[in-house]
Design an enzyme around this catalytic site. Structure first.
Site, PDB file in Angstrom:
ATOM      1  N   ARG A 119       0.788  -0.866  -0.445  1.00 31.40           N
ATOM      2  CA  ARG A 119       0.192  -0.219   0.389  1.00 31.40           C
ATOM      3  C   ARG A 119       1.308   1.516   0.129  1.00 31.40           C
ATOM      4  O   ARG A 119       1.990   1.266   0.544  1.00 31.40           O
ATOM      5  CB  ARG A 119      -0.857  -0.282   1.112  1.00 31.40           C
ATOM      6  CG  ARG A 119      -1.619  -0.929   1.186  1.00 31.40           C
ATOM      7  CD  ARG A 119      -2.677  -0.271   0.171  1.00 31.40           C
ATOM      8  NE  ARG A 119      -4.044  -1.706  -0.429  1.00 31.40           N
ATOM      9  CZ  ARG A 119      -4.092  -2.322  -1.134  1.00 31.40           C
ATOM     10  NH1 ARG A 119      -3.375  -2.496  -1.386  1.00 31.40           N
ATOM     11  NH2 ARG A 119      -5.597  -3.033  -0.486  1.00 31.40           N
ATOM     12  N   HIS A 171      -0.858  -0.662  -9.754  1.00 30.40           N
ATOM     13  CA  HIS A 171      -1.094  -1.341  -8.965  1.00 30.40           C
ATOM     14  C   HIS A 171      -2.416  -2.070  -9.220  1.00 30.40           C
ATOM     15  O   HIS A 171      -3.307  -2.669  -9.944  1.00 30.40           O
ATOM     16  CB  HIS A 171      -2.624  -0.273  -8.341  1.00 30.40           C
ATOM     17  CG  HIS A 171      -2.985  -1.109  -6.906  1.00 30.40           C
ATOM     18  ND1 HIS A 171      -3.353  -0.020  -5.626  1.00 30.40           N
ATOM     19  CD2 HIS A 171      -2.790  -2.593  -6.922  1.00 30.40           C
ATOM     20  CE1 HIS A 171      -3.505  -1.211  -4.954  1.00 30.40           C
ATOM     21  NE2 HIS A 171      -3.736  -2.731  -5.191  1.00 30.40           N
TER      22      HIS A 171
END
Ligand code: NAP
Ligand code: GLV
Length: 311
Positions: free
Chosen positions: A226, A274
């Site tokens: 993250r 991502h």
């Protein structure tokens, strides 16, 4: 009873998920909104980045099944009901995808392939010393589903792999360490740090100036977990000072990464959008179906999130 699918899918994702979930849950009524459920109560919600408030006022809800592995956004949303069991996505196919991304990043760093790509952009013919896999020590932060798979793939590749988790654990071929006391040593030994920790209060901002200073000069960071775990300004400073050599980043504090962000053009930063391990509906639908069947039969649910730990 209806099963609500609350997600920010684009048209292609939506089609793939509806097809996979319809096939895996033949006896269930799938709906995409509370309005569509009409008078039928919703007792299961399948969620992937749901719009804020999507799970509010669902009084009959008995299971929230995330289609993502990380549940930090759900836990941060005050409208997600606290008393309802929350399960996360655990899928061996996803672990395998993450292991591939970690291997690609580590191999690229070990053999300077990212540096050669940068040299090509300036037409420079610049051979660098070749490193063997066992010349490189990699620290994998987090030894859960993703971290174990990545660490095992890196061991197979021949790297010296250190692992770090909260609780002591054993992973074949990995020298594992546990707890905050081990953190400085784990960083100090690593030429490459691969972050696979969940985002929690304890991991937010953990990869900061102090952590980068612990890493040896010339080390690199691979962040596949993250964005908020990295203090981006500190990372840029560590790269610009030459202390860190390179960063391979899949996740960012703000996603999509803003066009003006310095990471896009930094010569020693590699940006991915991502995609380190995307959930694959073809295998994930079976994971969802197993938990839905367990709920219907009154059996224990799998992959429940510990809301206190935050993962
Ligand atoms: P997991 O199975 O829950 O594993 C979490 C690991 O982190 C465990 O080893 C845990 O240790 C360790 N950990 C947690 N907090 C810690 C702390 N404060 N100090 C030390 N170790 C700590 O999670 P996972 O399935 O591997 O997924 C990890 C994360 O990867 C997800 O939360 C998500 O953010 C990210 N992810 C990213 C992508 C992508 O495409 N970029 C895809 C999937 C997942 P203990 O078990 O000992 O407590
Ligand atoms: C992706 O980032 C996930 O958490 O599944």
């Amino acid at each position: 009873m209806s099963v609500l699918i609350a997600a920010d899918f684009d048209a292609a994702d939506r089609a793939a998920w509806w097809s996979a979930l319809s096939a895996a849950l033949p006896g269930e009524r799938l709906v995409s909104s509370v309005a569509e459920a009409a008078d039928d109560a919703i007792d299961i919600a399948l969620v992937a980045n749901p719009p804020a408030g999507a799970l509010q006022d669902l009084g009959s809800l008995r299971l929230i099944q995330s289609l993502w592995a990380g549940v930090d956004k759900l836990l941060a949303d005050p409208t997600v009901p606290l008393g309802v069991p929350l399960a996360r996505m655990v899928d061996p196919a996803m672990n395998a995808a993450m292991a591939e991304t970690a291997l690609w990043a580590v191999l690229g760093l070990q053999r300077h392939f990212f540096d050669y790509a940068a040299s090509q952009r300036t037409s420079q013919w610049k051979p660098l010393p070749q490193r063997r896999a066992d010349d490189v020590t990699v620290a994998v932060l987090g030894l859960g589903q993703m971290g174990r798979a990545a660490a095992q793939r890196l061991v197979q590749h021949g790297c010296c792999v250190q692992g770090w988790s909260t609780r002591p654990c054993t992973v074949d071929g990995v020298q594992s360490h546990a707890g905050d006391a081990a953190w400085p040593d784990v960083l100090a030994r690593a030429q490459i740090v691969v972050n696979l920790l969940p985002l929690t209060p304890a991991t937010r901002g953990r990869l900061n100036a102090a952590a980068f200073a612990q890493m040896p000069r010339g080390a690199s960071l691979v962040n596949l977990a993250r964005g908020a775990q990295v203090v981006e300004a500190d990372l840029l400073a560590a790269l610009d000072s030459g202390h860190l050599h390179r960063a391979v980043l899949d996740v960012f504090s703000t996603e999509p990464l803003p066009v003006s962000h310095p990471f896009w053009s930094h010569p020693r930063v590699t940006v991915l959008p991502h995609v380190a391990a995307q959930t694959d509906p073809r295998s994930a639908a079976a994971v969802v179906a197993a938990n839905v069947a367990a709920l219907r039969r009154g059996l224990p649910l799998e992959h429940l999130v510990d809301r206190v730990r935050g993962y």
